[in-house]
Design a protein around this motif. Sequence first.
Motif, PDB file in Angstrom:
ATOM      1  N   LEU A  77       0.822  -1.206   0.000  1.00 13.67           N
ATOM      2  CA  LEU A  77       0.000   0.000   0.000  1.00 13.67           C
ATOM      3  C   LEU A  77       0.861   1.264   0.000  1.00 13.67           C
ATOM      4  O   LEU A  77       0.500   2.272  -0.617  1.00 13.67           O
ATOM      5  CB  LEU A  77      -0.926   0.012   1.208  1.00 13.67           C
ATOM      6  N   SER A  78       1.988   1.199   0.680  1.00 12.03           N
ATOM      7  CA  SER A  78       2.901   2.340   0.684  1.00 12.03           C
ATOM      8  C   SER A  78       3.410   2.633  -0.723  1.00 12.03           C
ATOM      9  O   SER A  78       3.472   3.792  -1.151  1.00 12.03           O
ATOM     10  CB  SER A  78       4.073   2.068   1.634  1.00 12.03           C
ATOM     11  N   ALA A  79       3.777   1.570  -1.455  1.00 10.43           N
ATOM     12  CA  ALA A  79       4.247   1.747  -2.827  1.00 10.43           C
ATOM     13  C   ALA A  79       3.139   2.297  -3.719  1.00 10.43           C
ATOM     14  O   ALA A  79       3.376   3.180  -4.555  1.00 10.43           O
ATOM     15  CB  ALA A  79       4.751   0.414  -3.381  1.00 10.43           C
ATOM     16  N   ILE A  80       1.911   1.792  -3.551  1.00  9.72           N
ATOM     17  CA  ILE A  80       0.787   2.275  -4.358  1.00  9.72           C
ATOM     18  C   ILE A  80       0.496   3.743  -4.043  1.00  9.72           C
ATOM     19  O   ILE A  80       0.286   4.565  -4.948  1.00  9.72           O
ATOM     20  CB  ILE A  80      -0.465   1.418  -4.093  1.00  9.72           C
ATOM     21  N   ALA A  81       0.489   4.080  -2.762  1.00  8.56           N
ATOM     22  CA  ALA A  81       0.223   5.463  -2.363  1.00  8.56           C
ATOM     23  C   ALA A  81       1.294   6.404  -2.898  1.00  8.56           C
ATOM     24  O   ALA A  81       0.994   7.521  -3.351  1.00  8.56           O
ATOM     25  CB  ALA A  81       0.159   5.556  -0.832  1.00  8.56           C
ATOM     26  N   THR A  82       2.538   5.974  -2.841  1.00 12.73           N
ATOM     27  CA  THR A  82       3.631   6.799  -3.354  1.00 12.73           C
ATOM     28  C   THR A  82       3.483   7.029  -4.848  1.00 12.73           C
ATOM     29  O   THR A  82       3.695   8.138  -5.352  1.00 12.73           O
ATOM     30  CB  THR A  82       4.979   6.125  -3.053  1.00 12.73           C
ATOM     31  N   THR A  83       3.098   5.991  -5.574  1.00 12.10           N
ATOM     32  CA  THR A  83       2.903   6.117  -7.013  1.00 12.10           C
ATOM     33  C   THR A  83       1.784   7.101  -7.331  1.00 12.10           C
ATOM     34  O   THR A  83       1.938   7.983  -8.193  1.00 12.10           O
ATOM     35  CB  THR A  83       2.564   4.739  -7.631  1.00 12.10           C
ATOM     36  N   VAL A  84       0.656   6.964  -6.654  1.00  6.16           N
ATOM     37  CA  VAL A  84      -0.473   7.873  -6.871  1.00  6.16           C
ATOM     38  C   VAL A  84      -0.066   9.311  -6.558  1.00  6.16           C
ATOM     39  O   VAL A  84      -0.388  10.249  -7.308  1.00  6.16           O
ATOM     40  CB  VAL A  84      -1.677   7.460  -6.009  1.00  6.16           C
ATOM     41  N   GLY A  85       0.665   9.494  -5.466  1.00  6.22           N
ATOM     42  CA  GLY A  85       1.093  10.840  -5.079  1.00  6.22           C
ATOM     43  C   GLY A  85       2.006  11.479  -6.113  1.00  6.22           C
ATOM     44  O   GLY A  85       1.826  12.642  -6.482  1.00  6.22           O
ATOM     45  N   ILE A  86       2.990  10.740  -6.598  1.00  5.56           N
ATOM     46  CA  ILE A  86       3.931  11.305  -7.567  1.00  5.56           C
ATOM     47  C   ILE A  86       3.231  11.615  -8.888  1.00  5.56           C
ATOM     48  O   ILE A  86       3.438  12.693  -9.475  1.00  5.56           O
ATOM     49  CB  ILE A  86       5.110  10.339  -7.803  1.00  5.56           C
ATOM     50  N   LEU A 212      -8.442  -1.508  -0.179  1.00  2.76           N
ATOM     51  CA  LEU A 212      -8.186  -0.496  -1.206  1.00  2.76           C
ATOM     52  C   LEU A 212      -9.288   0.560  -1.214  1.00  2.76           C
ATOM     53  O   LEU A 212      -9.012   1.761  -1.346  1.00  2.76           O
ATOM     54  CB  LEU A 212      -8.080  -1.157  -2.581  1.00  2.76           C
ATOM     55  N   ALA A 213     -10.547   0.096  -1.070  1.00  2.00           N
ATOM     56  CA  ALA A 213     -11.657   1.051  -1.038  1.00  2.00           C
ATOM     57  C   ALA A 213     -11.593   1.937   0.206  1.00  2.00           C
ATOM     58  O   ALA A 213     -11.909   3.132   0.159  1.00  2.00           O
ATOM     59  CB  ALA A 213     -12.989   0.298  -1.074  1.00  2.00           C
ATOM     60  N   GLY A 214     -11.147   1.363   1.319  1.00  2.00           N
ATOM     61  CA  GLY A 214     -11.083   2.118   2.562  1.00  2.00           C
ATOM     62  C   GLY A 214     -10.035   3.218   2.564  1.00  2.00           C
ATOM     63  O   GLY A 214     -10.181   4.200   3.297  1.00  2.00           O
ATOM     64  N   VAL A 215      -8.987   3.056   1.758  1.00  4.27           N
ATOM     65  CA  VAL A 215      -7.910   4.063   1.744  1.00  4.27           C
ATOM     66  C   VAL A 215      -8.052   5.024   0.565  1.00  4.27           C
ATOM     67  O   VAL A 215      -7.220   5.923   0.409  1.00  4.27           O
ATOM     68  CB  VAL A 215      -6.521   3.382   1.688  1.00  4.27           C
ATOM     69  N   ALA A 216      -9.089   4.857  -0.247  1.00  5.57           N
ATOM     70  CA  ALA A 216      -9.241   5.714  -1.429  1.00  5.57           C
ATOM     71  C   ALA A 216      -9.442   7.180  -1.042  1.00  5.57           C
ATOM     72  O   ALA A 216      -8.851   8.085  -1.638  1.00  5.57           O
ATOM     73  CB  ALA A 216     -10.407   5.216  -2.280  1.00  5.57           C
ATOM     74  N   LYS A 217     -10.287   7.426  -0.036  1.00  9.56           N
ATOM     75  CA  LYS A 217     -10.586   8.800   0.368  1.00  9.56           C
ATOM     76  C   LYS A 217      -9.372   9.520   0.944  1.00  9.56           C
ATOM     77  O   LYS A 217      -9.041  10.631   0.492  1.00  9.56           O
ATOM     78  CB  LYS A 217     -11.746   8.810   1.362  1.00  9.56           C
ATOM     79  N   PRO A 218      -8.665   8.949   1.923  1.00  8.44           N
ATOM     80  CA  PRO A 218      -7.469   9.641   2.416  1.00  8.44           C
ATOM     81  C   PRO A 218      -6.383   9.775   1.351  1.00  8.44           C
ATOM     82  O   PRO A 218      -5.612  10.742   1.366  1.00  8.44           O
ATOM     83  CB  PRO A 218      -6.987   8.763   3.579  1.00  8.44           C
TER      84      PRO A 218
END
Length: 473
Positions: A77-86, A212-218
Amino acid sequence: MRTFSASAGVTFDPLNTRETVAGDTPARAATSYVSAQYGDRIPSILVNTPGTPAAVATTFDGYPLAKQGKAGVALSLSAIATTVGILTSMLVLIFLAGPIASFALQFGPFEMFSLVVFGLTVIISIASRSIAKGIFAGLLGLALAVIGTDPITGDARFAFGNNELMGGLNFIALIIGLFGITEVLDQVFTHHAHKVRPISSLGRWWPTKGELAGVAKPMAQSSVIGAIVGVVPAAGGDIAGLVGWNRAKSISKKPEQFGKGSLEGLVGADTASSSTLGGALTTTLSLGIPGDSVMAIMIGSMIIWGIQPGPSLFERRPDNRVVCLLVATIVLIMVFATLVSTVISLMRVKTMTRLLDLKPQWIWGIILVFCIVGTYATTNNVWTAVQMLVFGVVGLVLRRVGMPAGPVVLGFLLGPLAEANLRRAMLIGSPVELLTRPISLVLLLIAAGSLLWPVWKGYRESRAVRAVDGGVN
């Protein structure tokens, strides 16, 4: 055939219409910058030690998740979040670099000084629980920046007859010392064999659809937060990560889990810290002010290769393909690096876990050697490595008394810019103009508000607590 160089660092050959972007070193810096966003999360999650300051907020929920046997999910999830952020931050770079540069053309010495003050005060107010300690840390950075040569007269200041100090203190030595060496020294002095052990059980690797659905909003919220924080001069991923984590907690239905192993908290912090990249690069290119400490190094590499960041980059050739090519090249490089880093991050988890099984003493030694060698290589001067070690001790003292290192670094970084613009402003006008020019006045008012708001908020909270205690008694 004779060639000529454009202001953006692109060399043209009129005969062959051949053009080469002079950006090998900036490209390396950009790809390293992106890759570091992934690597620093691993020790944060597995051994509760941030790889970089941007990963500080990752430790809040990353390590508790790892202790619960969810290290695999946390890393993925950290890798996915980092990708979305960049990738989100690249949109900021594409669509806002030009408008910000056009607005920046209205900035003179008065406005630039107020802008730097604004950047410093925002960081001080967010980076420290104690405003007084944050201000002291920022002033310490400004004091260190004074050492060297006067930017206007060329006179030596606080060099004490030492030729090594005439050029000022080394920025690379400062940041490596305050962060890298300080972290090693802190772990050496506080290490207990039974206290922190690397996590060797990864558990489940991929998050479920519900997770994945739970972390979509944050994740969506933190992308916007990081992009905004990144645009603020000198703000970085460490500040954005803290803000993103705090905002994710405020909108969560389970805020009590934050700090104890919340996927929302992990994603909120990592998305916000990584989405500062585009904003920081936007500020760097359009204003010529480093968006964070890494962008300061990027500016140096750009100048070496003939690229002069700042409003003039867009002013001289506002519709020219040179600027479009420069921005497009940087975006493509960073997007490619992001996609490659994502794949590698998802594939390397088990390998990195084995590396972290090394004894802490080995890890400390390796880090120390790399810090010394890397710092020495920047100048080929032993004095630079000595500065780094000294700053490591200073950073340890600051940590012991609860003072953040971030404002020190940013004060050191922005000090010369603030001083030079203030003195130019005083040569062409009066101090009153800081309050009569609209842009300067607005920036100073926002700066004052950013310092006073936490104080007012703390005062109201303390009054509420006293009122509750009084009612109970």
